[in-house]
Design an enzyme around this catalytic site. Structure first.
Site, PDB file in Angstrom:
ATOM      1  N   ASP A 130       8.415 -10.077   8.582  1.00  0.00           N
ATOM      2  CA  ASP A 130       8.359  -9.028   9.428  1.00  0.00           C
ATOM      3  C   ASP A 130      10.077  -8.590   8.955  1.00  0.00           C
ATOM      4  O   ASP A 130      11.108  -9.058   9.092  1.00  0.00           O
ATOM      5  CB  ASP A 130       8.465  -9.487  10.721  1.00  0.00           C
ATOM      6  CG  ASP A 130       8.596  -8.482  11.638  1.00  0.00           C
ATOM      7  OD1 ASP A 130       9.174  -7.394  11.541  1.00  0.00           O
ATOM      8  OD2 ASP A 130       8.432  -8.743  12.825  1.00  0.00           O
ATOM      9  N   VAL A 131      10.297  -7.011   8.825  1.00  0.00           N
ATOM     10  CA  VAL A 131      11.583  -6.351   8.506  1.00  0.00           C
ATOM     11  C   VAL A 131      12.385  -6.574   9.504  1.00  0.00           C
ATOM     12  O   VAL A 131      13.643  -6.413   9.519  1.00  0.00           O
ATOM     13  CB  VAL A 131      11.205  -5.054   8.074  1.00  0.00           C
ATOM     14  CG1 VAL A 131      10.384  -4.977   6.682  1.00  0.00           C
ATOM     15  CG2 VAL A 131      10.565  -4.178   9.065  1.00  0.00           C
ATOM     16  N   LEU A 138       3.415   4.443  -0.482  1.00  0.00           N
ATOM     17  CA  LEU A 138       4.327   4.784  -1.047  1.00  0.00           C
ATOM     18  C   LEU A 138       4.866   3.527  -1.664  1.00  0.00           C
ATOM     19  O   LEU A 138       5.696   3.500  -2.851  1.00  0.00           O
ATOM     20  CB  LEU A 138       5.364   5.556  -0.235  1.00  0.00           C
ATOM     21  CG  LEU A 138       4.874   6.767   0.564  1.00  0.00           C
ATOM     22  CD1 LEU A 138       6.025   7.434   1.351  1.00  0.00           C
ATOM     23  CD2 LEU A 138       4.537   7.697  -0.304  1.00  0.00           C
ATOM     24  N   SER A 187       0.853  -1.145  -0.012  1.00  0.00           N
ATOM     25  CA  SER A 187       0.047   0.103  -0.091  1.00  0.00           C
ATOM     26  C   SER A 187       0.919   1.318  -0.135  1.00  0.00           C
ATOM     27  O   SER A 187       2.089   1.227   0.258  1.00  0.00           O
ATOM     28  CB  SER A 187      -0.793   0.025   1.310  1.00  0.00           C
ATOM     29  OG  SER A 187      -0.312   0.176   2.379  1.00  0.00           O
ATOM     30  N   CYS A 193      10.168   0.917   2.399  1.00  0.00           N
ATOM     31  CA  CYS A 193       8.910   1.731   2.677  1.00  0.00           C
ATOM     32  C   CYS A 193       8.189   1.349   3.953  1.00  0.00           C
ATOM     33  O   CYS A 193       7.233   1.867   4.317  1.00  0.00           O
ATOM     34  CB  CYS A 193       8.032   1.785   1.532  1.00  0.00           C
ATOM     35  SG  CYS A 193       8.764   2.605   0.144  1.00  0.00           S
ATOM     36  N   TYR A 249       9.014   8.486  16.596  1.00  0.00           N
ATOM     37  CA  TYR A 249       8.855   8.487  14.926  1.00  0.00           C
ATOM     38  C   TYR A 249      10.184   9.451  14.663  1.00  0.00           C
ATOM     39  O   TYR A 249      10.884   8.899  13.522  1.00  0.00           O
ATOM     40  CB  TYR A 249       7.766   9.196  14.514  1.00  0.00           C
ATOM     41  CG  TYR A 249       7.576   8.939  13.113  1.00  0.00           C
ATOM     42  CD1 TYR A 249       7.370   7.999  12.219  1.00  0.00           C
ATOM     43  CD2 TYR A 249       7.343  10.281  12.485  1.00  0.00           C
ATOM     44  CE1 TYR A 249       7.271   7.787  11.190  1.00  0.00           C
ATOM     45  CE2 TYR A 249       7.315  10.244  10.958  1.00  0.00           C
ATOM     46  CZ  TYR A 249       7.174   9.108  10.421  1.00  0.00           C
ATOM     47  OH  TYR A 249       7.086   8.972   9.095  1.00  0.00           O
TER      48      TYR A 249
END
Length: 253
Positions: free
Chosen positions: A57-58, A17, A15, A83, A159
């Site tokens: 999972d990154v 970007l 989804s 992303c 963040y």
């Protein structure tokens, strides 16, 4: 670098970007592999692009190592775009003046920063084995930071820290991987028209867009994807974080 005939891996590609980037890379002739979480619309999106989907999972070295190897099966893996990310807001102190749970901060940094590093490391190990393309490139890695890395707002300490870390490691990683012919750049988007923002009322979206000096609107995912393509094609772009934000500088809140 010639995109045609190369394999590309896009994390968070189901989804926003990531999907726009996967779509643009597929249209340019790459064999695209979308990496996203189980339960995402990734399988359907990959099928539409004639590509592949891998649930991973990154933050898992084992899962990402396997995903990278699978992505490199149809053609040399030369393009990786990070992303995947999360952005839950959390202040240092909650409404009662108590510290927010440390686990919340750790989770966000783990996904956005450590996850990005993990993908870089696993992908670079595979890219370094590629035969060099014309000009010497073996691969290009594009990461996603945020304007919050530079002017984060109240409620964004985790963040901003995670995205600031992505920005900060771009140059040292690019310098290290230069000997392997792997270029590394980062894009720092501003207020983009992602699924999260598109869920807001139109009036809220318009208000956010009006904060952008010019053009006064939300950024489009295809504009992010276009910049990814330019980074891939322009062999002299390396070690740089590029703001894609319509000249916005975020207010404190």
């Amino acid at each position: 670098m010639d995109i045609t005939g190369s394999s590309a891996l896009v994390t968070g590609g189901a989804s926003g970007l990531g999907l726009a980037t996967a779509t643009a890379l597929a249209a340019a002739g790459a064999a695209v592999t979308i990496v996203d979480l189980e339960g995402s619309p990734g399988p359907a999106r990959a099928a539409e692009l004639g590509g592949s989907f891998i649930a991973a999972d990154v933050t898992s070295p084992e899962q990402i190592a396997a995903a990278v190897e699978r992505a490199a099966a149809p053609a040399p893996l030369r393009l990786v775009v990070n992303c995947a990310g999360i952005a839950p807001p959390a202040k240092v102190l909650d409404r009662e003046g108590e510290p927010t749970p440390l686990a919340d901060f750790e989770r966000l940094v783990r996904v956005n920063l450590i996850g990005t590093y993990n993908v870089i490391a696993q992908a670079a190990a595979v890219m370094a084995r590629n035969d060099p393309a014309a000009g010497g490139d073996r691969g290009v890695i594009v990461n996603t930071a945020s304007v919050a890395a530079f002017d984060g707002q109240i409620g964004q300490p985790a963040y901003s820290a995670s995205k600031g870390g992505v920005h900060a490691m771009t140059l040292p990683v690019a310098r290290e991987l230069a000997r392997h012919g792997i270029r590394v750049c980062t894009i720092a988007p501003g207020i983009m028209e992602t699924p999260m923002l598109k869920g807001l009322p139109q009036a809220a979206q318009d208000s956010l867009g009006q904060q952008v000096p010019y053009p006064s609107r939300l950024g489009r995912p295809d504009e992010y994807a276009s910049l990814v393509l330019e980074i891939v094609r322009n062999g002299y772009l390396n070690g740089e974080t590029i703001r894609l934000d319509g000249a916005i500088r975020m207010a404190p809140r």
